[in-house]
Enzyme design. Structure first.
Site, PDB file in Angstrom:
ATOM      1  N   ASN A   7      -3.630 -12.345   2.943  1.00  0.00           N
ATOM      2  CA  ASN A   7      -3.950 -12.070   1.533  1.00  0.00           C
ATOM      3  C   ASN A   7      -3.205 -13.113   0.696  1.00  0.00           C
ATOM      4  O   ASN A   7      -1.997 -13.054   0.562  1.00  0.00           O
ATOM      5  CB  ASN A   7      -3.480 -10.650   1.197  1.00  0.00           C
ATOM      6  CG  ASN A   7      -3.807 -10.260  -0.236  1.00  0.00           C
ATOM      7  OD1 ASN A   7      -4.280 -11.078  -1.026  1.00  0.00           O
ATOM      8  ND2 ASN A   7      -3.537  -9.019  -0.568  1.00  0.00           N
ATOM      9  N   ARG A  93      -8.493 -11.199   2.666  1.00  0.00           N
ATOM     10  CA  ARG A  93      -8.888 -10.481   1.455  1.00  0.00           C
ATOM     11  C   ARG A  93      -9.453 -11.515   0.483  1.00  0.00           C
ATOM     12  O   ARG A  93      -8.806 -12.520   0.178  1.00  0.00           O
ATOM     13  CB  ARG A  93      -7.667  -9.812   0.833  1.00  0.00           C
ATOM     14  CG  ARG A  93      -8.033  -9.163  -0.474  1.00  0.00           C
ATOM     15  CD  ARG A  93      -6.838  -8.602  -1.171  1.00  0.00           C
ATOM     16  NE  ARG A  93      -7.272  -7.923  -2.374  1.00  0.00           N
ATOM     17  CZ  ARG A  93      -6.565  -7.866  -3.487  1.00  0.00           C
ATOM     18  NH1 ARG A  93      -5.395  -8.449  -3.552  1.00  0.00           N
ATOM     19  NH2 ARG A  93      -7.021  -7.228  -4.531  1.00  0.00           N
ATOM     20  N   HIS A 182     -10.618  -3.390  -5.990  1.00  0.00           N
ATOM     21  CA  HIS A 182      -9.877  -2.448  -5.119  1.00  0.00           C
ATOM     22  C   HIS A 182     -10.832  -1.761  -4.140  1.00  0.00           C
ATOM     23  O   HIS A 182     -10.553  -0.647  -3.675  1.00  0.00           O
ATOM     24  CB  HIS A 182      -9.176  -1.338  -5.936  1.00  0.00           C
ATOM     25  CG  HIS A 182      -8.063  -1.799  -6.822  1.00  0.00           C
ATOM     26  ND1 HIS A 182      -7.860  -1.270  -8.070  1.00  0.00           N
ATOM     27  CD2 HIS A 182      -7.085  -2.717  -6.634  1.00  0.00           C
ATOM     28  CE1 HIS A 182      -6.799  -1.842  -8.634  1.00  0.00           C
ATOM     29  NE2 HIS A 182      -6.321  -2.726  -7.780  1.00  0.00           N
ATOM     30  N   ARG A 246      -2.123  -4.348 -18.133  1.00  0.00           N
ATOM     31  CA  ARG A 246      -3.506  -4.532 -18.631  1.00  0.00           C
ATOM     32  C   ARG A 246      -3.913  -3.350 -19.508  1.00  0.00           C
ATOM     33  O   ARG A 246      -3.614  -2.199 -19.188  1.00  0.00           O
ATOM     34  CB  ARG A 246      -4.465  -4.663 -17.453  1.00  0.00           C
ATOM     35  CG  ARG A 246      -4.404  -6.016 -16.768  1.00  0.00           C
ATOM     36  CD  ARG A 246      -5.230  -6.056 -15.508  1.00  0.00           C
ATOM     37  NE  ARG A 246      -4.387  -6.144 -14.333  1.00  0.00           N
ATOM     38  CZ  ARG A 246      -4.795  -5.973 -13.082  1.00  0.00           C
ATOM     39  NH1 ARG A 246      -6.060  -5.717 -12.828  1.00  0.00           N
ATOM     40  NH2 ARG A 246      -3.953  -6.065 -12.086  1.00  0.00           N
ATOM     41  N   GLU A 389      -5.147  -0.788   2.895  1.00  0.00           N
ATOM     42  CA  GLU A 389      -6.121  -1.870   2.689  1.00  0.00           C
ATOM     43  C   GLU A 389      -6.104  -2.892   3.828  1.00  0.00           C
ATOM     44  O   GLU A 389      -7.146  -3.353   4.269  1.00  0.00           O
ATOM     45  CB  GLU A 389      -5.830  -2.570   1.349  1.00  0.00           C
ATOM     46  CG  GLU A 389      -6.148  -1.686   0.165  1.00  0.00           C
ATOM     47  CD  GLU A 389      -5.556  -2.194  -1.142  1.00  0.00           C
ATOM     48  OE1 GLU A 389      -4.361  -1.975  -1.374  1.00  0.00           O
ATOM     49  OE2 GLU A 389      -6.305  -2.793  -1.917  1.00  0.00           O
TER      50      GLU A 389
END
Ligand code: AMP
Length: 404
Positions: A7, A93, A182, A246, A389
């Protein structure tokens, strides 16, 4: 089969080596500050019983990071492999697959071109993801590489859920629509929730589930019978929930208003909404939920309000998604806040008996295991599930290579 999961961010490379049959992690590591000044750190974690290994050395680019990763896996204190031949495949990823990828794929030149094209939609993420892919191809020539996309799970959304009500040409010509992110996390926890529902004697297969991935980035998905029908993140990971830094949903007119009244450029407003908003912007304290809660407990009203706004947004989406799916069978919490923060979960779920959610006051919420928060009589089950993940990336890499 041994699968290496990679990743890559703009200045980092995370890796995890799996034995997929046993789902055991053989080693995992993080290389940080790639291409930046100062001492670069590599932290290489080993299986239980062996101490982690740390290296401090300059790493100029992703190619060197991948070379170091392969060297550490096969040599010296960090060694877990006799040779790289033991790695069957590498899973990457990749953040944005656009509309080109609804599932994981074996990477070839055409796939690389597609990921490059989709970099227009994810300029901060896809280029470093590609740098990682190219670096691994160079460091381990001939090894199959598989791309697992954050957007893929959401590709089943119907048009009514992903179209924005702006002139159609912007979708047709520029691909402006809701994509969602996600995806590997929502996919994993949805699948695990279905298994848990069946273990409770419920109908896991056709269940209507809202998955809440609440970490530094936060997103939710409405998943009906295993297919995503809506999600909170949009063209970019800025839309939807309140996050660490965010804003999530805002009135889009705020952007020209800020531009006109504060003389800010688009770039400056983009930075404000992505880096200076969310929990950090509202609390003025931190992007980290733990710090926000500590400050709130000490009487900081801005922090207390940040917590309330965060929970209220999630609660609102649970209601919206229950309506979208015509009912609700489970709500799942995952990621840093979702898995660890009982206060957040309880604020979100309080007074939700009208949706069939009855929190069990006796349910143990201390355990680290996947767990049930609701009473056996609840028609809608609340679950806490640890996301995995990297394991999904390893499994999908194995599946793609098995049929490739
Ligand atoms: P993630 O992006 O999944 O690593 O999640 C990061 C977020 O999880 C941060 O806001 C942390 O404050 C929060 N978090 C991590 N551990 C805990 C904990 N034990 N209690 C509350 N929040 C936590």
């Amino acid at each position: 089969m041994r699968v290496l999961v990679v990743n890559c961010g703009s200045s980092s490379l995370k890796y995890q080596l799996f034995e997929t049959e046993s789902e055991e992690t053989l080693a995992a590591g993080l290389i940080e500050r790639i291409g930046q000044d100062g001492a670069d750190a590599i932290v290489h974690h080993l299986p239980a019983g062996r101490d982690e290994v740390k290296f401090e050395q300059p790493i100029a680019d992703h190619n060197l990071a991948a070379m170091e990763m392969t060297r550490i896996l096969c040599e010296g204190e960090g060694k877990v492999l006799d040779s790289l031949d033991e790695i069957a495949a590498v899973g990457h990823r990749v953040v944005h697959g656009g509309e080109d990828f609804a599932s994981s794929v074996l990477i070839d030149d055409a796939v690389i071109q597609c990921i490059e094209r989709n970099a227009a939609l994810a300029p901060l993420h896809n280029p470093p993801n590609l740098a990682g892919i190219r670096a691994c191809m160079k460091a381990m020539p001939g090894k199959p590489n598989v791309a697992v996309f954050d957007t893929a799970f959401h590709q089943t959304m119907p048009r009514k859920a992903y179209l924005y009500a702006i002139p159609r040409a912007y979708y047709d010509e520029l691909g402006i629509r809701r994509y969602g992110f996600h995806g590997t996390s929502h996919f994993y926890v949805d699948g695990r929730a279905r298994v848990m529902l069946k273990e409770m004697g419920r109908d896991g297969d056709s269940a209507r589930i809202v998955t809440c991935h609440l970490g530094n980035g936060c997103s939710m998905a409405a998943v009906k019978a295993g297919s995503c029908v809506d999600t909170t993140m949009g063209l970019t990971p800025l839309e939807g929930c309140v996050m660490g830094t965010r804003s999530g949903d805002i009135d889009p007119a705020i952007i020209p208003f800020l531009g006109a009244t504060q003389n800010l450029s688009f770039k400056e407003i983009d930075t404000i909404l992505n880096k200076k908003s969310g929990l950090l912007g509202l609390s003025g304290i931190s992007n980290d939920m733990r710090d926000v809660q500590t400050a709130a407990a000490e009487g900081n009203t801005d922090a207390a309000e940040a917590f309330e706004v965060f929970c209220y947004r999630v609660r609102k989406y649970i209601g919206a998604y229950a309506a979208a799916m015509g009912g609700l069978d489970a709500v799942v919490f995952t990621a840093g806040i979702g898995e660890n923060d009982a206060k957040v979960r309880h604020r979100i779920l309080e007074n939700m008996e009208f949706l069939g959610i009855h929190i069990d006051p006796d349910a143990s919420d201390e355990s680290r295991d996947d767990r049930v928060l609701t009473t056996p009589e609840s028609s809608c089950v609340a679950l806490v599930i640890g996301t995995k993940e990297e394991l999904v990336i390893a499994r999908q890499t194995e599946a793609v290579c098995g049929v490739a």
